[in-house]
Motif scaffolding. Sequence first.
Motif, PDB file in Angstrom:
ATOM      1  N   GLU A 132       0.879  -1.099   0.109  1.00  0.00           N
ATOM      2  CA  GLU A 132      -0.213  -0.052  -0.004  1.00  0.00           C
ATOM      3  C   GLU A 132       0.818   1.252   0.112  1.00  0.00           C
ATOM      4  O   GLU A 132       1.965   1.340   0.777  1.00  0.00           O
ATOM      5  N   ILE A 133       0.463   2.329  -0.601  1.00  0.00           N
ATOM      6  CA  ILE A 133       1.198   3.758  -0.597  1.00  0.00           C
ATOM      7  C   ILE A 133       0.113   4.483  -0.058  1.00  0.00           C
ATOM      8  O   ILE A 133      -0.909   4.798  -0.670  1.00  0.00           O
ATOM      9  N   ALA A 134       0.541   4.743   1.273  1.00  0.00           N
ATOM     10  CA  ALA A 134      -0.515   5.562   2.035  1.00  0.00           C
ATOM     11  C   ALA A 134      -0.904   6.875   1.482  1.00  0.00           C
ATOM     12  O   ALA A 134      -2.163   7.291   1.430  1.00  0.00           O
ATOM     13  N   GLN A 135       0.157   7.686   1.174  1.00  0.00           N
ATOM     14  CA  GLN A 135      -0.057   8.994   0.353  1.00  0.00           C
ATOM     15  C   GLN A 135       0.636   9.295  -0.604  1.00  0.00           C
ATOM     16  O   GLN A 135       2.098   9.214  -0.189  1.00  0.00           O
ATOM     17  N   LEU A 136       0.534   9.610  -1.519  1.00  0.00           N
ATOM     18  CA  LEU A 136       1.517  10.015  -2.633  1.00  0.00           C
ATOM     19  C   LEU A 136       2.160  11.396  -2.091  1.00  0.00           C
ATOM     20  O   LEU A 136       3.085  11.712  -2.455  1.00  0.00           O
ATOM     21  N   TYR A 137       1.360  12.331  -1.542  1.00  0.00           N
ATOM     22  CA  TYR A 137       1.858  13.644  -1.340  1.00  0.00           C
ATOM     23  C   TYR A 137       1.750  14.005   0.271  1.00  0.00           C
ATOM     24  O   TYR A 137       0.763  13.575   0.847  1.00  0.00           O
ATOM     25  N   PRO A 138       2.824  14.114   0.715  1.00  0.00           N
ATOM     26  CA  PRO A 138       2.917  14.641   2.213  1.00  0.00           C
ATOM     27  C   PRO A 138       2.163  15.755   2.470  1.00  0.00           C
ATOM     28  O   PRO A 138       1.829  16.550   1.793  1.00  0.00           O
ATOM     29  N   ALA A 139       1.919  15.896   4.003  1.00  0.00           N
ATOM     30  CA  ALA A 139       1.163  17.196   4.576  1.00  0.00           C
ATOM     31  C   ALA A 139       1.826  18.421   3.934  1.00  0.00           C
ATOM     32  O   ALA A 139       3.074  18.406   4.049  1.00  0.00           O
ATOM     33  N   LYS A 140       1.052  19.430   3.579  1.00  0.00           N
ATOM     34  CA  LYS A 140       1.696  20.705   3.273  1.00  0.00           C
ATOM     35  C   LYS A 140       2.082  21.575   4.456  1.00  0.00           C
ATOM     36  O   LYS A 140       1.635  21.410   5.435  1.00  0.00           O
ATOM     37  N   LEU A 141       2.746  22.789   4.273  1.00  0.00           N
ATOM     38  CA  LEU A 141       3.187  23.617   5.276  1.00  0.00           C
ATOM     39  C   LEU A 141       1.772  24.386   5.734  1.00  0.00           C
ATOM     40  O   LEU A 141       1.259  24.812   4.902  1.00  0.00           O
ATOM     41  N   SER A 142       1.635  24.160   7.041  1.00  0.00           N
ATOM     42  CA  SER A 142       0.529  24.828   7.607  1.00  0.00           C
ATOM     43  C   SER A 142       0.893  26.534   8.053  1.00  0.00           C
ATOM     44  O   SER A 142       1.998  26.778   7.912  1.00  0.00           O
ATOM     45  N   GLU A 143       0.040  27.379   8.069  1.00  0.00           N
ATOM     46  CA  GLU A 143       0.147  28.742   8.432  1.00  0.00           C
ATOM     47  C   GLU A 143       0.857  28.773   9.916  1.00  0.00           C
ATOM     48  O   GLU A 143       1.910  29.646   9.898  1.00  0.00           O
ATOM     49  N   ASP A 144       0.718  27.757  10.887  1.00  0.00           N
ATOM     50  CA  ASP A 144       1.513  27.901  11.987  1.00  0.00           C
ATOM     51  C   ASP A 144       2.755  27.409  11.836  1.00  0.00           C
ATOM     52  O   ASP A 144       3.464  27.954  12.490  1.00  0.00           O
ATOM     53  N   ASP A 145       3.062  26.738  10.762  1.00  0.00           N
ATOM     54  CA  ASP A 145       4.504  26.279  10.733  1.00  0.00           C
ATOM     55  C   ASP A 145       5.156  27.178   9.791  1.00  0.00           C
ATOM     56  O   ASP A 145       6.546  27.041   9.770  1.00  0.00           O
ATOM     57  N   ARG A 146       4.512  28.134   9.086  1.00  0.00           N
ATOM     58  CA  ARG A 146       5.583  29.172   8.278  1.00  0.00           C
ATOM     59  C   ARG A 146       6.442  30.099   9.248  1.00  0.00           C
ATOM     60  O   ARG A 146       6.047  30.454  10.111  1.00  0.00           O
ATOM     61  N   THR A 147       7.470  30.191   8.652  1.00  0.00           N
ATOM     62  CA  THR A 147       8.406  30.902   9.553  1.00  0.00           C
ATOM     63  C   THR A 147       8.308  32.474   9.242  1.00  0.00           C
ATOM     64  O   THR A 147       9.018  33.200  10.181  1.00  0.00           O
ATOM     65  N   GLY A 148       7.730  32.850   7.985  1.00  0.00           N
ATOM     66  CA  GLY A 148       8.036  34.258   7.688  1.00  0.00           C
ATOM     67  C   GLY A 148       9.346  34.783   7.223  1.00  0.00           C
ATOM     68  O   GLY A 148       9.466  36.087   6.967  1.00  0.00           O
ATOM     69  N   GLU A 149      10.249  33.841   7.189  1.00  0.00           N
ATOM     70  CA  GLU A 149      11.724  34.316   6.853  1.00  0.00           C
ATOM     71  C   GLU A 149      11.903  34.031   5.284  1.00  0.00           C
ATOM     72  O   GLU A 149      11.669  33.018   5.153  1.00  0.00           O
ATOM     73  N   THR A 150      12.309  34.952   4.514  1.00  0.00           N
ATOM     74  CA  THR A 150      12.712  34.861   3.392  1.00  0.00           C
ATOM     75  C   THR A 150      13.930  34.769   3.078  1.00  0.00           C
ATOM     76  O   THR A 150      14.998  34.934   3.584  1.00  0.00           O
ATOM     77  N   ILE A 151      14.213  33.255   2.550  1.00  0.00           N
ATOM     78  CA  ILE A 151      15.515  32.748   2.344  1.00  0.00           C
ATOM     79  C   ILE A 151      15.877  33.195   0.933  1.00  0.00           C
ATOM     80  O   ILE A 151      17.185  33.451   0.560  1.00  0.00           O
TER      81      ILE A 151
END
Length: 507
Positions: free
Chosen positions: A241-260
């Motif tokens: 079984e392949i549980a999920q082809l795409y992993p969870a995306k970046l949530s708003e809470d996880d955003r750093t707001g830091e421009t690289i």
Amino acid sequence: MTDTMLEIRHVSKHFGAIRALEDVSFSLGKGEIHALCGENGAGKSTLMNIIAGVLRPDQGEILLDGKPVSLSSPAAAKKLGIGLVHQEIALCPDITVAENMFMAATGGSKKLFMNYGALMRDAQTVMNRLAPVDVRQRVAELPISTQQLVEIAKALTLDCRVLIFDEPTAALTEAEAQILFGIIRDLKAQGISIIYISHRMAEIFSLCDRVTVFRDGRYVCTQEIAETSPDEVVRRMVGREIAQLYPAKLSEDDRTGETILSVRGLGDGERFAHVSFELEKGEILGIGGLIGSGRTEIAEGICGLRPVTVGEVVLAGKRQRIKRYSDAVEAGIVYLTEDRKGSGLFLDLSIAGNISALDLDRVTRLGLVDGEAEAAQAHEFARRLGIRMGGIDMPVSSLSGGNQQKVAISKQLAVEPRVIIMDEPTRGIDVGAKSEIHRLLRELATSGIGIIVISSELPELLGLCDRVLVVREGRLAGELSSEEMSEEAVMRLASGIGKDKRAQHAA
């Protein structure tokens, strides 16, 4: 189907101790489009090369229209009406598109002089069915996507009874792929039998009549498309079984707001202009658009692989002077090319040698490569990325497509980059390896690396990326947030129908 055009009976093929095919049987009906699925290394390409006369089987027999045949060479296969559209580009770069398309015909001609006027006209007529490509151009002058179209056009010039397509849409846009599907359906209506190899389930289920699955060099099953599902085909391909082809995306809470990374007003005076965007630390930013829109050229401009005439690149708040690719690597920006085998890897070099190639200083002692340090580095990346191999001293050419791509990614990671730009990172890779690479990219983003993904596969852009920029005619046509993304939204911007909301507000 009442009649069988092609039948494979109990075919086996070994390369030394490696079993590529074991007692495989397969049948293709007249006027049928038959999908062939399996992970990289499952034996699909080996079987197709046997059918096309490139390889000879160790045992078994092949019947064409009910009669046993000997496919001793590609020329013998073509003479019997079997054509193959290779996944890997098999063109001569220093001659014209037209000459490539009619190479088999001109090579077999007994005429003393060639009528180049007629050759060019005939080639242009066939090419126009796919795209408006000038057949007088040299192949070397064309981008990879257009070369793929030439490869397909070359097959259309043959008088085939059986036509094999091996990942034909890997380098094509959705619009180009739809044109190809129309041509394939026309061929079917003419009674031509099609073997269609693809990892893209949507294509298979919209185009094909039956699907056959291979796994580990063995036949698994054949099913009517109407009687199975994409999930069922994938389960049979990978044996798990392949549980999920795409992993969870970046949530708003996880955003750093830091421009690289900031790209400001970048242009090369030819292929792209006024390109400005920002990449956040830990974000996966997608770049979409039609083939030829300038996506790859923008990436090359950022990395010093293409000279720019205006604009600037700012990394972590510091303006960079990037004149060549080595400057980008030193700054912490690396680029994974779409042409994995042509310029992304040294195919005859060892896995360890490829991984260390971008920065030999890390494994060099007193001016010589330290074998132990290079081996330790290779083993570490093989563990991290799950590279399946015989050993780090094996040549990269011995690996499947998915594992070759993991080596190419390891080569970039070995320099500890801050930004990775990946051009078509999963092209021609099976669904299991795709899932692993998608997971890896998300893990790298979570670790703080900024990632840019260029992809012609819309489901990949939408499923993997946190934002998508759409390029049209060398300019940014718009930006889509995760909530705004859809295939329709991307295509509207790419084709010039849609308008960027941010540009409207600014106006």
